[in-house]
Design an enzyme around this catalytic site. Structure first.
Site, PDB file in Angstrom:
ATOM      1  N   GLU A   1       0.887  -1.311   0.056  1.00 61.56           N
ATOM      2  CA  GLU A   1       0.089   0.022   0.102  1.00 61.56           C
ATOM      3  C   GLU A   1       1.088   1.028  -0.067  1.00 61.56           C
ATOM      4  O   GLU A   1       1.817   1.487   0.775  1.00 61.56           O
ATOM      5  CB  GLU A   1      -0.763   0.025   1.237  1.00 61.56           C
ATOM      6  CG  GLU A   1      -1.853  -1.087   1.439  1.00 61.56           C
ATOM      7  CD  GLU A   1      -3.144  -0.678   0.685  1.00 61.56           C
ATOM      8  OE1 GLU A   1      -3.373   0.529   0.145  1.00 61.56           O
ATOM      9  OE2 GLU A   1      -4.323  -1.311   0.955  1.00 61.56           O
TER      10      GLU A   1
ATOM     11  N   HIS B   1      -4.180  -3.070  -7.962  1.00 66.00           N
ATOM     12  CA  HIS B   1      -5.610  -3.475  -7.217  1.00 66.00           C
ATOM     13  C   HIS B   1      -6.626  -3.273  -8.446  1.00 66.00           C
ATOM     14  O   HIS B   1      -7.540  -4.130  -8.422  1.00 66.00           O
ATOM     15  CB  HIS B   1      -5.753  -2.689  -5.919  1.00 66.00           C
ATOM     16  CG  HIS B   1      -6.759  -3.364  -5.236  1.00 66.00           C
ATOM     17  ND1 HIS B   1      -7.480  -2.840  -4.050  1.00 66.00           N
ATOM     18  CD2 HIS B   1      -7.211  -4.791  -5.371  1.00 66.00           C
ATOM     19  CE1 HIS B   1      -8.344  -3.996  -3.639  1.00 66.00           C
ATOM     20  NE2 HIS B   1      -8.155  -4.998  -4.227  1.00 66.00           N
TER      21      HIS B   1
ATOM     22  N   ASP C   1      -7.496   2.090  -7.218  1.00 69.22           N
ATOM     23  CA  ASP C   1      -6.272   2.154  -6.570  1.00 69.22           C
ATOM     24  C   ASP C   1      -5.247   1.320  -7.378  1.00 69.22           C
ATOM     25  O   ASP C   1      -5.598   0.138  -8.090  1.00 69.22           O
ATOM     26  CB  ASP C   1      -6.086   2.132  -5.235  1.00 69.22           C
ATOM     27  CG  ASP C   1      -6.544   0.509  -4.606  1.00 69.22           C
ATOM     28  OD1 ASP C   1      -7.538   0.059  -5.045  1.00 69.22           O
ATOM     29  OD2 ASP C   1      -5.638  -0.025  -3.970  1.00 69.22           O
TER      30      ASP C   1
HETATM   31 ZN   LIG Z   1      -6.311  -1.434  -2.961  1.00 64.98          ZN
END
Ligand SMILES: [Zn+2]
Length: 184
Positions: A123, A159, A169
């Site tokens: 992330e 993603h 994202d």
């Molecule tokens: Zn994600």
């Protein structure tokens, strides 16, 4: 002209970027001892996918790691790594364990689902209105190259590639340019 950055150089020139980071831009900060959610401990698994995400804490302290992790916790989701705005890399789930970051997803061009089982999730802390920083691009490049030393990675995906109906994202991410750097 301090802001002639890695990415800008790549965008401005087709000349090769020859100074790929060989060492961690910053030490990796190990938070695995305190992250007790969003993962499953397994004896062994094969890893061949990297999934890149974006995240931020919607309500407060939007780009702080603690706020981001607190937001994940009730949903019992977590990636393996989080990259902060200064490029700092947090290890939140050990690579050998399954982390719940992908959700319902399918690898494009395949019938593979349950992608958490064989993937590493990363992330980047940014928002739909705030792009990743150059330090984050550099750290992500370093981290992917480091992971590739440990695992035979066949797929590096967003993603949004694996859950296109649900996810958008990583946000404001210059994917094509970045992937050229990864593939060098
Ligand atoms: Zn994600």
């Amino acid at each position: 002209m301090k802001q002639i950055t890695l990415l800008a150089l790549l965008l401005l020139s087709t000349a090769s970027y020859s100074q790929q980071p060989k060492n961690a831009p910053l030490p990796i900060i190990d938070l695995t001892a305190q992250v007790n959610f969003g993962h499953r401990i397994v004896a062994k698994r094969n890893i061949d996918i990297i999934v890149v995400h974006s995240t931020y804490a919607i309500n407060k302290d939007s780009f702080l790691i603690d706020a981001v992790l607190n937001q994940f916790k009730p949903y019992k989701v977590c990636p393996h790594y989080v990259i902060g705005r200064e490029g700092e890399i947090y290890l939140t789930v050990a690579e050998k364990n399954i982390a719940y970051h992908a959700g319902v997803s399918t690898l494009p061009g395949t019938k593979r689902s349950n992608l958490n089982t064989n993937s590493i999730g990363i992330e980047i802390i940014n928002s739909p209105s705030t792009p990743p920083t150059d330090a984050q691009y550099e750290s992500l490049l370093y981290l992917i190259q480091d992971i590739q030393k440990r695992h035979k990675i066949n797929h590096i995906v967003r993603h949004s590639d694996i859950a296109p109906d649900r996810k958008t994202d990583p946000w404001l991410f210059n994917w094509d340019v970045f992937m050229k750097m990864v593939e060098k």
